[in-house]
Each structure stands twice: as C-alpha cells, then as structure tokens.
Design a protein around this motif. Structure first.
Motif, PDB file in Angstrom:
ATOM      1  N   LEU A  61       7.949  99.309  31.668  1.00 31.07           N
ATOM      2  CA  LEU A  61       7.841  98.646  30.216  1.00 31.07           C
ATOM      3  C   LEU A  61       7.506  99.567  28.886  1.00 31.07           C
ATOM      4  CD1 LEU A  61       9.187  95.948  32.010  1.00 31.07           C
ATOM      5  CD2 LEU A  61      10.510  97.423  30.243  1.00 31.07           C
ATOM      6  N   ALA A  62       6.056  99.333  29.132  1.00 30.42           N
ATOM      7  CA  ALA A  62       5.169  99.507  28.083  1.00 30.42           C
ATOM      8  C   ALA A  62       5.428 101.676  27.352  1.00 30.42           C
ATOM      9  CB  ALA A  62       3.435  99.908  28.916  1.00 30.42           C
ATOM     10  N   GLU A  63       5.810 102.439  28.320  1.00 30.85           N
ATOM     11  CA  GLU A  63       6.373 103.227  28.188  1.00 30.85           C
ATOM     12  C   GLU A  63       7.782 102.886  26.558  1.00 30.85           C
ATOM     13  OE1 GLU A  63       6.813 105.951  31.561  1.00 30.85           O
ATOM     14  OE2 GLU A  63       4.754 106.251  31.852  1.00 30.85           O
ATOM     15  N   ASN A  64       7.897 102.321  26.920  1.00 37.25           N
ATOM     16  CA  ASN A  64       8.791 102.113  26.013  1.00 37.25           C
ATOM     17  C   ASN A  64       9.101 101.030  25.427  1.00 37.25           C
ATOM     18  OD1 ASN A  64      11.888 103.935  26.989  1.00 37.25           O
ATOM     19  ND2 ASN A  64      10.912 103.530  29.191  1.00 37.25           N
ATOM     20  N   PHE A  70      -0.338  94.876  31.856  1.00 35.87           N
ATOM     21  CA  PHE A  70      -1.100  95.524  32.867  1.00 35.87           C
ATOM     22  C   PHE A  70      -1.840  96.550  32.523  1.00 35.87           C
ATOM     23  CE2 PHE A  70      -0.716 100.374  34.921  1.00 35.87           C
ATOM     24  CZ  PHE A  70      -0.527 100.062  36.430  1.00 35.87           C
ATOM     25  N   VAL A  71      -2.731  96.680  34.196  1.00 37.50           N
ATOM     26  CA  VAL A  71      -3.729  97.503  33.263  1.00 37.50           C
ATOM     27  C   VAL A  71      -4.628  98.258  34.479  1.00 37.50           C
ATOM     28  CG1 VAL A  71      -6.776  97.849  33.044  1.00 37.50           C
ATOM     29  CG2 VAL A  71      -5.176  96.163  32.140  1.00 37.50           C
ATOM     30  N   GLU A  72      -4.396  98.510  35.596  1.00 39.77           N
ATOM     31  CA  GLU A  72      -5.074  99.262  36.695  1.00 39.77           C
ATOM     32  C   GLU A  72      -4.281  98.433  38.312  1.00 39.77           C
ATOM     33  OE1 GLU A  72      -8.125 101.473  38.556  1.00 39.77           O
ATOM     34  OE2 GLU A  72      -8.598 100.362  37.188  1.00 39.77           O
ATOM     35  N   VAL A  81      -5.390  92.750  35.728  1.00 36.55           N
ATOM     36  CA  VAL A  81      -4.352  92.885  34.667  1.00 36.55           C
ATOM     37  C   VAL A  81      -5.453  92.427  33.486  1.00 36.55           C
ATOM     38  CG1 VAL A  81      -2.365  92.636  36.257  1.00 36.55           C
ATOM     39  CG2 VAL A  81      -3.700  90.225  35.101  1.00 36.55           C
ATOM     40  N   LYS A  82      -4.374  92.741  32.433  1.00 35.17           N
ATOM     41  CA  LYS A  82      -5.365  91.256  30.881  1.00 35.17           C
ATOM     42  C   LYS A  82      -5.387  90.252  31.140  1.00 35.17           C
ATOM     43  CE  LYS A  82      -3.435  95.384  27.804  1.00 35.17           C
ATOM     44  NZ  LYS A  82      -2.375  95.502  27.109  1.00 35.17           N
ATOM     45  N   LYS A  83      -6.500  89.460  30.678  1.00 32.08           N
ATOM     46  CA  LYS A  83      -6.255  88.183  30.701  1.00 32.08           C
ATOM     47  C   LYS A  83      -5.936  87.527  29.684  1.00 32.08           C
ATOM     48  CE  LYS A  83      -9.837  84.478  29.633  1.00 32.08           C
ATOM     49  NZ  LYS A  83     -11.409  84.396  28.793  1.00 32.08           N
ATOM     50  N   VAL A  84      -4.762  86.617  29.773  1.00 31.27           N
ATOM     51  CA  VAL A  84      -3.859  85.788  28.762  1.00 31.27           C
ATOM     52  C   VAL A  84      -3.517  84.577  29.457  1.00 31.27           C
ATOM     53  CG1 VAL A  84      -2.367  87.609  29.029  1.00 31.27           C
ATOM     54  CG2 VAL A  84      -2.023  86.288  30.608  1.00 31.27           C
ATOM     55  N   SER A  85      -3.365  83.534  28.012  1.00 31.09           N
ATOM     56  CA  SER A  85      -3.341  82.374  28.518  1.00 31.09           C
ATOM     57  C   SER A  85      -1.735  82.640  28.973  1.00 31.09           C
ATOM     58  CB  SER A  85      -3.713  81.550  27.264  1.00 31.09           C
ATOM     59  OG  SER A  85      -2.984  80.514  27.447  1.00 31.09           O
ATOM     60  N   ILE A  86      -1.201  81.668  29.606  1.00 37.05           N
ATOM     61  CA  ILE A  86       0.330  81.723  29.951  1.00 37.05           C
ATOM     62  C   ILE A  86       1.226  80.308  28.983  1.00 37.05           C
ATOM     63  CG2 ILE A  86       2.173  80.849  31.479  1.00 37.05           C
ATOM     64  CD1 ILE A  86       1.182  83.785  32.212  1.00 37.05           C
ATOM     65  N   VAL A  87       1.828  81.092  28.623  1.00 41.68           N
ATOM     66  CA  VAL A  87       2.683  80.403  27.504  1.00 41.68           C
ATOM     67  C   VAL A  87       4.051  79.320  28.501  1.00 41.68           C
ATOM     68  CG1 VAL A  87       4.999  80.169  26.236  1.00 41.68           C
ATOM     69  CG2 VAL A  87       3.344  82.242  25.868  1.00 41.68           C
ATOM     70  N   PRO A  88       4.040  78.333  28.735  1.00 40.02           N
ATOM     71  CA  PRO A  88       4.086  77.622  29.709  1.00 40.02           C
ATOM     72  C   PRO A  88       6.006  77.208  29.814  1.00 40.02           C
ATOM     73  CG  PRO A  88       3.492  76.094  28.409  1.00 40.02           C
ATOM     74  CD  PRO A  88       2.743  77.536  27.702  1.00 40.02           C
ATOM     75  N   LEU A  89       6.197  79.100  30.030  1.00 37.92           N
ATOM     76  CA  LEU A  89       8.186  78.467  29.785  1.00 37.92           C
ATOM     77  C   LEU A  89       8.585  79.820  31.303  1.00 37.92           C
ATOM     78  CD1 LEU A  89       8.747  78.956  26.328  1.00 37.92           C
ATOM     79  CD2 LEU A  89       9.103  77.243  27.851  1.00 37.92           C
TER      80      LEU A  89
END
Length: 235
Positions: A61-64, A70-72, A81-89
């Motif tokens: 998906l990243a290539e597209n 995803f990191v490694e 993975v990258k640190k994210v704040s999840i959208v609660p959906l």
C-alpha cells in the motif's frame, strides 16, 4: 530498538513504547475473540501470520501512495511502527454482503453490492463498538469534516488496491475493517490488515479463509490463515 513498557494490550496485540519516542513495537498474539469478546480461543500461529500478512500489505500500500504506520519487521510476530494517536473509529468497507450487513438489511450473504459501502463504528469496547454516522462523529469531536473525508478517501483507495491484489491470487475481498491514526505526517493507516480484520473467500469455491471459521465453528481455522500466507508470500 528496545521495548520500554507495555502501553496497551488488546484482543490480538500488545503495544510497547520504545527508546525512540516516535516509534512503538507491536507484538501479535495467538489469542482470538469474536462477538465483542464473548467468544474466546486460540488460533495456533495466528500472531506470526497476521504480523507477516499485515506487513506485506502495508508495504504494498505504501508503494501505491497510501501512508501507513509500518516501519520494520523485527521478529516473526513483532513489528516497529510509527507512534500514532488512534482515531476512535473502525472503518468498514464492504464489497459483498456478509455478516452483520446481511443480518441488518435482510440481504443474502454473497450478494455482490452495486457499489462498495463505507461504515463507521465508534471504537469503544464497553459500548460494543456501535455504528456511528458523520454527524455523530463531528458532534462527539472524534474527527473533523476534513479528517472524515481523508479517512473515507483513503479507505476506498485501499479497497481498490486490495481487491485487485487479492483477485490475482484467487481471493475475493468481501469486506474489511481499517483503523487510522494521527502522527506528525497527518492521518495515516494503522492497526493491521489480516484474516482477523478481513473476510477472504476463495474466488472459485467461496471457501472462507478468515476469522469467520473461528466465529462460526467451521473448523480448519489455522489452515485458512496459513493459506492466506501461502498465497501472498508463497510460504
């Protein structure tokens, strides 16, 4: 990369902080649940398979042009993975009637929908992840108009990419759940894409190759997960 402390343990994964404040480590488990946790069990090897399948799809998906967390991949069942704040959906895309969609609307399972549908659920285990619409989302300050549009556009793009990708290996993408998170880059795709979060049917036989085999006591659950890995990665 070192784990510092467990931030969260969910039904299928554990998430750890690391010595890099911008990165987490996700550890996939073999635990399986269904019906909002009412049914519990174990699917042998599921953690490894879901980790590998998710990472393979995230890279594609990243290539597209679909940004994601995803990191490694660092072990059979662990990924940075990258640190994210999840959208609660929870964002559900459907191509073919199945599961709760069929029950709610009285549509026979297997009917190809005239167009892909998009549903939102409020990510809240205590409430049973109820369906929610765009007005509710804005009223509860879960996401803005612009964020809802970004998420919707990305979800439909993911659907088109995954549908074509899986059809080439003889699998129909019936429906799937996505989650998104906010980070320095903006809104990106997060969580996982696996037989836990997607309905996969064999193109020719309609054999179920996903967690429905666990939900519905169909047997050969581990074999179905292994088959997805085999078709995707040849293993």
């Amino acid at each position: 990369m070192k784990k510092v402390q467990m931030l969260y343990e969910g039904k299928a994964k554990k998430v750890y902080t690391t010595d890099n404040e911008d990165l987490y480590i996700v550890s996939y488990k073999d635990d399986a649940t269904a019906f909002n946790g009412e049914k519990k069990g174990t699917i042998a090897g599921k953690g490894v398979i879901n980790n590998r399948v998710s990472n393979h799809l995230f890279k594609m998906l990243a290539e597209n042009g679909v940004p994601n967390h995803f990191v490694e991949e660092i072990s059979a069942n662990e990924t940075v993975v990258k640190k994210v704040s999840i959208v609660p959906l929870e964002v559900i895309v459907r191509n073919i009637a199945a599961g709760s969609f069929s029950k709610r609307f009285g549509v026979e399972e297997g009917r190809v929908l005239s167009c892909p549908t998009l549903e939102f659920s409020y990510k809240n285990d205590d409430l049973g992840d109820p369906m929610i619409n765009e007005y509710h989302i804005k009223a509860l300050d879960l996401a803005t108009d612009e964020e809802i549009k970004q998420i919707s556009d990305m979800a439909f793009k993911v659907n088109e990419l995954l549908k074509d990708y899986f059809l080439k290996i003889g699998i129909r993408l019936v429906d799937f759940k996505l989650e998104f998170g906010k980070c320095k880059e903006g809104i990106i795709l997060a969580d996982e894409i696996s037989p836990d979060t997607c309905r996969f049917w064999d193109k020719d036989t309609n054999e179920k190759l996903d967690k429905d085999r666990f939900r519905r006591d169909l047997g050969h659950v581990e074999d179905a997960y292994k088959e997805i890995l085999r078709r995707l990665l040849g293993e």
